[in-house]
Motif scaffolding. Structure first.
Motif: not given
Length: 267
Positions: A213-221
């Motif tokens: 999953e390449i958007d993990v940090h965006e999802h966390a934000h």
């Protein structure tokens, strides 16, 4: 017809505060069958399976309605909190909605464990969420071309791709009818997921995401904008499907759930 979600006992652990594990889009709890046995925490795991899998049951297609019926089931099983919730894929959003509802009712809720649930906002979905949209990653036709096929061709193709993906049989009329019900549940859960307006929550969330999953940090934000508590991120091996299907990845998911069960304070 009636709304009848069901509970499935997935391990033999003792304890008064079970982990309620919400199904993915397919509506069954098979993703958890081995993960539940791998947990070290002394905690029973109860899988929640969707209404509509059995003949005559109503299929729900909004997360608000689904979460309401599941909370009723949970409260019947466990009248007092704290409540422990997890969900995989579409079930992650349902588990979150259940946590919100339980909190609004004044109950204690541990931070829900959202497995492969992505971010709280889904974008890029145009048009109706029908069977073609729900199964677009599996069907062998472009989306609009599939919608223009004769109904009997669409029906047969969906039966075949579902049976192949989920390893079920089409040998008898009863098998075919069962798969048709499962396709209806899968489509309804997909529709519910894509139309859900994610509310705020007074607790935190634990995100268990695959390494692909390449958007993990965006999802966390994005989740941090909605929750008052901490957003904890656990990255496990595999992709969205293989994270819960391959044994080595299942063990990593089980460790992440154990860590959440042992370390997340209930509200």
């Amino acid at each position: 017809m009636s709304v009848r979600p069901t509970l499935v006992k997935l391990n033999e652990k003792a304890g008064n505060s079970p982990l309620f594990a919400v199904h993915g889009a397919a509506g069954t709890s098979f993703h958890y069958s081995r993960i539940a046995l791998m947990l070290e925490t002394e905690c029973p795991v109860l899988g929640i399976e969707a209404s509509g899998l059995e003949s005559g049951d109503t299929v729900l297609d909004s997360i608000e309605e689904i979460s309401e019926s599941y909370v009723d089931l949970v409260l019947t099983t466990q009248p007092e909190g704290p409540y422990r919730l997890t969900g995989y894929s579409a079930g992650a959003r349902i588990a979150y909605a259940m946590a919100v509802r339980l909190e609004d009712m004044g109950h204690e809720v541990a931070d829900p464990v959202l497995i492969g649930g992505g971010g709280p906002v889904i974008t890029g979905i145009d048009g109706p969420v029908d069977e073609a949209r729900a199964f677009h990653s599996l069907i062998e036709y472009p989306l609009e071309e599939f919608r223009q096929l004769p109904p009997e061709v669409r029906d047969r193709h969906l039966l075949e791709v579902y049976a192949k993906e989920f390893s079920v049989d089409l040998d008898t009329p009863e098998d075919v009818e069962l798969v048709r019900r499962r396709i209806a549940v899968y489509t309804a859960n997909s529709r519910a997921l894509f139309s859900y307006d994610t509310p705020s929550f007074g607790g935190g969330v634990v995100l268990v995401e695959s390494e692909d999953e390449i958007d993990v940090h965006e999802h966390a934000h994005q989740w941090a904008e909605l929750v008052d508590g901490e957003v904890t991120v656990k990255v496990v091996p595999g992709g969205h499907f293989t994270m819960v299907l391959r044994e080595v990845n299942q063990r990593a998911v089980a460790r992440a759930i154990d860590a959440a069960l042992q370390g997340t304070a209930a509200r």
